[in-house]
Motif scaffolding. Sequence first.
Motif, PDB file in Angstrom:
ATOM      1  N   ASP A  20       0.843  -1.203   0.000  1.00 25.40           N
ATOM      2  CA  ASP A  20       0.000   0.000   0.000  1.00 25.40           C
ATOM      3  C   ASP A  20       0.882   1.259   0.000  1.00 25.40           C
ATOM      4  O   ASP A  20       0.735   2.142  -0.853  1.00 25.40           O
ATOM      5  CB  ASP A  20      -0.915  -0.063   1.239  1.00 25.40           C
ATOM      6  N   SER A  56      -2.463   4.014   3.099  1.00 23.23           N
ATOM      7  CA  SER A  56      -3.756   4.639   2.806  1.00 23.23           C
ATOM      8  C   SER A  56      -4.936   3.820   3.316  1.00 23.23           C
ATOM      9  O   SER A  56      -4.791   2.985   4.217  1.00 23.23           O
ATOM     10  CB  SER A  56      -3.878   4.890   1.308  1.00 23.23           C
ATOM     11  N   ASP A  57      -6.097   4.058   2.725  1.00 23.93           N
ATOM     12  CA  ASP A  57      -7.347   3.407   3.157  1.00 23.93           C
ATOM     13  C   ASP A  57      -7.259   1.880   3.214  1.00 23.93           C
ATOM     14  O   ASP A  57      -7.896   1.259   4.065  1.00 23.93           O
ATOM     15  CB  ASP A  57      -8.515   3.838   2.265  1.00 23.93           C
ATOM     16  N   ASP A  58      -6.470   1.299   2.325  1.00 24.54           N
ATOM     17  CA  ASP A  58      -6.341  -0.167   2.327  1.00 24.54           C
ATOM     18  C   ASP A  58      -5.867  -0.651   3.692  1.00 24.54           C
ATOM     19  O   ASP A  58      -6.436  -1.571   4.295  1.00 24.54           O
ATOM     20  CB  ASP A  58      -5.321  -0.622   1.266  1.00 24.54           C
ATOM     21  N   ASP A 100      -7.502   9.332   1.122  1.00 23.77           N
ATOM     22  CA  ASP A 100      -7.820   8.381   0.063  1.00 23.77           C
ATOM     23  C   ASP A 100      -8.970   7.516   0.553  1.00 23.77           C
ATOM     24  O   ASP A 100      -8.868   6.910   1.603  1.00 23.77           O
ATOM     25  CB  ASP A 100      -6.561   7.514  -0.204  1.00 23.77           C
ATOM     26  N   ASP A 280      -1.759   1.398  -5.324  1.00 23.58           N
ATOM     27  CA  ASP A 280      -1.655   1.045  -3.901  1.00 23.58           C
ATOM     28  C   ASP A 280      -2.420  -0.236  -3.579  1.00 23.58           C
ATOM     29  O   ASP A 280      -1.921  -1.096  -2.860  1.00 23.58           O
ATOM     30  CB  ASP A 280      -2.082   2.214  -2.987  1.00 23.58           C
ATOM     31  N   THR A 281      -3.608  -0.374  -4.151  1.00 23.42           N
ATOM     32  CA  THR A 281      -4.397  -1.567  -3.827  1.00 23.42           C
ATOM     33  C   THR A 281      -3.873  -2.810  -4.545  1.00 23.42           C
ATOM     34  O   THR A 281      -3.822  -3.891  -3.960  1.00 23.42           O
ATOM     35  CB  THR A 281      -5.891  -1.336  -4.114  1.00 23.42           C
TER      36      THR A 281
HETATM   37 MG   LIG Z   1      -5.657   3.313  -1.085  1.00 23.84          MG
END
Ligand SMILES: [Mg+2]
Length: 328
Positions: A20, A56-58, A100, A280-281
């Motif tokens: 990520d 990030s969000d992941d 994000d 990133d994902t």
């Molecule tokens: Mg992300």
Amino acid sequence: MMMTKNRNRMDGLWGLMVGDALGVPAEFKSRNKLRENPVTDMTGFGTHYQEAGTWSDDTSMTLATMDSLKHGIDYENMMKRFKEWLLYNKTYTPHGKVFDVGMVCRRAIMNYTHGFEVLKCGEDGERSNGNGSLMRILPAVLYVLKDEQTLDEEKVEVIHNVSRLTHSHPISLTGCGLYAFLVDELLKADAGEDVRTVLQRGIDRGFFHYENGSDKYQAAALWPYRRLEKLEDFEKLEEDEIQSTGYVVKTLEAALWCLLTTKSFKECVLKAVNLGGDTDTVAAVAGSLAGYVYGRGGSTGIPEAWLRQLSRYEWLEERVEAFERVLY
Ligand SMILES: [Mg+2]
């Protein structure tokens, strides 16, 4: 390649976080742009103007799920933590700010705040099949597999429900389910086993599960994943035939393709990032699987230097240790 020794159940989580963070500065960049100027190390700034090691969000939603699982499988509790992350305390962020978030995840969390039933928050339209549940499903997979259990109908349904918090379409559920079978096989594999053979076992079990399930609608959702049915052929595809978009099917494909065509954790996640798009994902999903193949450290494992560059590394260690205790 072969499965290495000294692998641990937490290595997939670390691989996810590192992948990520490597992908964050390159998110949305095109493959052509990255060919000219590839990512070769943990770097900062770029797309979201964040310092090196920023995840990030992941990772955020993965951490929220890990923390929630100390209460067992409690969908309401998971969703409350997602909401806290997105709207209030900015818990589970690297620097106190959410920079994000996927649209489908955001809308699901908003649905929850508007009083929707927790398992009805995730959209179920065919266009709502982003990778936002796949990227955060790993802790739930580890939880249902604890005590060396194996995936059965009931456990796969738990995985589906954790996906449903944000993504309810059968294609998203199947993506998470196939990933769960892959993780199960990677965890059970012996050192020295051929990686493709191990992954193929996961794919075979996953396809068998969905093809023979009672839910025909769910079985039909296997069709978009058909390129994965024979990994020996799939790994021979050219880079041009691999898309690295946010579509859950393409994310799982890209992650597996990177894993099958490289020989170390580092090579795998950098290849994933340099495909461009949802960097990133794709790298988070690839990194989670590569973490289970190569483990941490050593000549092919997750580089210690990258781990230590992760934002709030000590705090992440505490979260991972707390989660590890939940699994015993
Ligand atoms: Mg992300």
